[in-house]
Write a protein that holds these residues in place. Structure first.
Motif, short mmCIF file in Angstrom:
data_model
loop_
_atom_site.label_atom_id
_atom_site.label_comp_id
_atom_site.label_asym_id
_atom_site.label_seq_id
_atom_site.Cartn_x
_atom_site.Cartn_y
_atom_site.Cartn_z
N TYR A 253 -1.30 0.95 3.45
CA TYR A 253 -2.07 0.82 4.61
C TYR A 253 -3.43 0.03 4.38
CZ TYR A 253 0.66 5.14 5.45
OH TYR A 253 1.71 5.95 5.57
N LYS A 254 -4.06 -0.19 5.46
CA LYS A 254 -5.21 -1.21 5.26
C LYS A 254 -6.13 -1.00 6.50
CE LYS A 254 -7.13 -5.63 3.95
NZ LYS A 254 -6.56 -7.25 3.80
N THR A 255 -7.44 -0.94 6.54
CA THR A 255 -8.37 -0.85 7.64
C THR A 255 -8.30 -2.28 8.24
OG1 THR A 255 -9.62 0.59 6.41
CG2 THR A 255 -10.44 -0.47 8.24
N SER A 256 -8.15 -2.19 9.56
CA SER A 256 -7.91 -3.25 10.48
C SER A 256 -9.48 -3.74 10.78
CB SER A 256 -7.03 -2.99 11.72
OG SER A 256 -7.74 -2.07 12.50
N ASP B 47 3.34 -5.70 3.00
CA ASP B 47 2.93 -5.98 1.67
C ASP B 47 1.85 -5.69 0.98
OD1 ASP B 47 5.40 -7.71 1.74
OD2 ASP B 47 4.36 -9.20 2.77
N ILE B 48 1.69 -5.64 -0.31
CA ILE B 48 0.38 -5.32 -0.92
C ILE B 48 -0.63 -6.32 -0.81
CG2 ILE B 48 -0.66 -4.79 -3.06
CD1 ILE B 48 2.20 -3.59 -3.86
N GLU B 49 -1.86 -6.06 -0.33
CA GLU B 49 -2.74 -7.11 -0.33
C GLU B 49 -4.27 -6.47 -0.77
OE1 GLU B 49 -3.52 -7.83 3.98
OE2 GLU B 49 -1.49 -8.30 4.39
N GLU B 50 -5.00 -6.98 -0.96
CA GLU B 50 -6.38 -6.82 -1.61
C GLU B 50 -7.03 -5.77 -0.71
OE1 GLU B 50 -9.23 -9.75 -2.71
OE2 GLU B 50 -7.93 -10.43 -4.46
N ASN B 51 -8.00 -4.83 -1.26
CA ASN B 51 -8.39 -3.75 -0.49
C ASN B 51 -7.46 -2.91 0.34
OD1 ASN B 51 -11.11 -4.47 -1.44
ND2 ASN B 51 -11.25 -6.14 0.06
N CYS B 52 -6.29 -2.70 -0.03
CA CYS B 52 -5.38 -1.81 0.60
C CYS B 52 -5.11 -0.60 -0.02
CB CYS B 52 -3.88 -2.63 0.89
SG CYS B 52 -3.11 -2.57 -0.78
N PHE C 219 -6.78 0.63 -3.97
CA PHE C 219 -6.65 2.00 -3.91
C PHE C 219 -5.52 2.74 -3.96
CE2 PHE C 219 -7.55 6.14 -2.04
CZ PHE C 219 -8.76 6.71 -2.65
N ILE C 220 -5.04 3.34 -5.00
CA ILE C 220 -3.74 4.05 -4.84
C ILE C 220 -3.86 5.67 -5.23
CG2 ILE C 220 -1.59 3.93 -6.49
CD1 ILE C 220 -2.51 1.13 -7.42
N THR C 221 -2.96 6.08 -4.25
CA THR C 221 -2.71 7.54 -4.59
C THR C 221 -1.08 7.88 -4.99
OG1 THR C 221 -2.27 7.79 -2.27
CG2 THR C 221 -4.40 8.32 -2.82
N VAL C 222 -1.06 8.89 -5.84
CA VAL C 222 0.32 9.19 -6.35
C VAL C 222 0.51 10.67 -6.29
CG1 VAL C 222 1.97 9.04 -8.25
CG2 VAL C 222 0.17 7.22 -7.76
N CYS C 223 1.47 11.12 -5.69
CA CYS C 223 1.95 12.30 -5.54
C CYS C 223 3.42 12.44 -5.79
CB CYS C 223 1.51 13.05 -4.31
SG CYS C 223 1.54 14.67 -4.27
N ASN C 224 3.99 13.69 -6.46
CA ASN C 224 5.26 13.95 -6.65
C ASN C 224 5.91 14.30 -5.37
OD1 ASN C 224 7.57 16.38 -7.07
ND2 ASN C 224 7.16 15.17 -9.08
N GLN C 225 5.39 14.77 -4.45
CA GLN C 225 6.18 14.81 -2.99
C GLN C 225 5.09 14.52 -1.89
OE1 GLN C 225 6.89 19.05 -3.73
NE2 GLN C 225 5.92 19.27 -1.84
N PRO C 226 5.77 14.17 -0.37
CA PRO C 226 4.89 14.02 0.74
C PRO C 226 3.99 15.22 0.91
CG PRO C 226 6.97 13.21 0.84
CD PRO C 226 7.25 13.96 -0.38
N SER C 227 3.02 14.78 1.28
CA SER C 227 2.03 15.79 1.69
C SER C 227 1.27 15.64 3.03
CB SER C 227 0.86 16.24 0.66
OG SER C 227 -0.11 16.90 0.88
N SER C 228 1.02 16.88 3.74
CA SER C 228 0.14 16.69 4.81
C SER C 228 -1.21 16.18 4.98
CB SER C 228 0.32 18.20 5.55
OG SER C 228 -0.32 19.07 4.89
N LEU C 229 -1.82 16.68 3.49
CA LEU C 229 -2.93 16.00 3.06
C LEU C 229 -3.24 14.58 3.19
CD1 LEU C 229 -5.78 16.91 1.60
CD2 LEU C 229 -4.64 16.21 -0.36
N ASN D 71 -8.78 7.41 9.79
CA ASN D 71 -9.14 6.01 9.75
C ASN D 71 -10.23 5.83 8.78
OD1 ASN D 71 -7.48 5.37 11.90
ND2 ASN D 71 -8.72 6.05 13.47
N ILE D 72 -10.08 6.19 7.72
CA ILE D 72 -11.02 5.80 6.53
C ILE D 72 -10.95 4.37 6.26
CG2 ILE D 72 -11.58 6.67 4.14
CD1 ILE D 72 -10.51 9.23 4.70
N ASN D 73 -12.15 4.02 5.78
CA ASN D 73 -12.26 2.68 5.42
C ASN D 73 -11.79 2.25 3.98
OD1 ASN D 73 -12.96 -0.32 4.73
ND2 ASN D 73 -14.96 -0.05 5.91
N THR D 74 -10.74 1.56 3.79
CA THR D 74 -9.78 1.47 2.59
C THR D 74 -10.65 0.49 1.72
OG1 THR D 74 -8.48 -0.33 3.46
CG2 THR D 74 -7.65 1.96 3.50
#
Length: 312
Positions: free
Chosen positions: A5-8, A18-23, A103-113, A121-124
């Motif tokens: 994801y990335k802030t437009s 694709d992976i981009e800077e500030n994503c 900015f990377i988040t890692v979790c064992n399973q998908p989450s509603s969080l 719409n947080i600024n990445t």
């Protein structure tokens, strides 16, 4: 699974290919190839991506000087899928990795969080702020889940007043187990928040420090609420354990009294039924009445003795 994801330019979070800077790279239940791809392309230590996948991983803050990356691991609550009949909770770790460009988040399973964060719409590009928003969401989720557990406890307690069943006791055990998970994880998360006030690897502006303080307050409130609910639950289970023991004692007492009162006439009738010489003539038409009166008098005498000793 790998989502990017990335802030437009309009300030909304959009998913990109694709992976981009500030994503923002969100990784859930990944394969080894996906972890290796992100590690190589973003120059992130592989251990930073692998560690949060371990369900037993402890909450902590870790900094890697070579890559200038910071790993933040926090525990957050999810519904225990192994229990199909009752909404109990467990906690699993989520890893937040901050680098210069990603900015990377890692979790064992998908989450509603994570799904709720996408809608905000947080600024990445504001990585420290983004991390604090996730930590705040985690603390808020603990508070919400604690309210749900308390509602379930009140419902069970109301049903216990009418009838006591094993299912209700098992449900109370599930709530107690959830509270143990919560208390352990909240205290570990609190240690992480205290370290974040002292660490220099995460750049915090004045507004970020205020948000971090808000997260700390929410986490402290979660700890205090969990401890309160744990004490209440312990008191309830202790009281009902005493109640069960008291009811069992009353039942055994009643059965014992019945046994005593039924045994006395049997003794009298057995005595007069023996084939020996007795003071009552067998041909006497009132012999059975005399025998019955003797049995009743004996029962009344034993009953009076028990009543004076406050046993009956």
């Amino acid at each position: 699974m790998l989502n990017i994801y990335k802030t437009s330019n309009e300030g909304k979070i959009v998913e990109i290919k694709d992976i981009e800077e500030n994503c923002w790279i969100n990784i859930s239940n990944p394969t080894f190839e996906e972890l290796n791809l992100v590690s190589r392309q973003c120059k992130i230590p592989f251990e930073f991506l692998e560690s949060p996948l371990d369900l037993e991983e402890s909450a902590r803050v870790e900094y890697d000087k070579e890559t200038n990356c910071t790993l933040i691991i926090n525990d957050f609550p999810i519904i225990d899928s192994s229990n199909q009949h009752f909404h109990s909770y467990i906690t699993i770790p989520i890893g937040i990795t901050l680098s210069s460009n990603y900015f990377i988040t890692v979790c064992n399973q998908p989450s509603s969080l994570i799904e709720n964060l996408i809608k905000k719409n947080i600024n990445t590009t504001m990585k420290s702020r983004f991390a604090l928003e996730i930590l705040l969401a985690i603390s808020t989720q603990y508070i919400d889940n604690l309210k749900q557990l308390n509602k379930q406890r009140l419902k069970i307690e109301k049903n216990l007043r009418d009838s006591l069943t094993n299912k209700q006791l098992y449900d109370l055990m599930e709530i107690e187990k959830s509270l143990v998970y919560f208390l352990t994880s909240l205290k570990a998360n609190g240690d992480v928040l205290r370290k974040m006030f002292l660490t220099t690897s995460v750049k915090l502006y004045d507004a970020d420090k205020e948000l971090l303080e808000e997260v700390r307050i929410e986490n402290t409130q979660g700890i205090e609420t969990t401890e309160l609910y744990t004490r209440i639950l312990s008191s309830i289970t202790g009281s009902y354990s005493s109640l069960i023991s008291n009811e069992l004692n009353n039942t055994m007492k009643t059965l014992t009294l019945f046994t005593v009162f039924l045994t006395l006439p049997t003794l009298v009738f057995s005595f007069f039924g023996m084939n020996v010489h007795l003071p009552i003539v067998a041909e006497n038409p009132f012999s059975w009445v005399i025998t019955l009166i003797i049995a009743l008098l004996l029962i009344m005498w034993i009953g009076l003795v028990l009543w004076r000793r406050r046993i009956v």
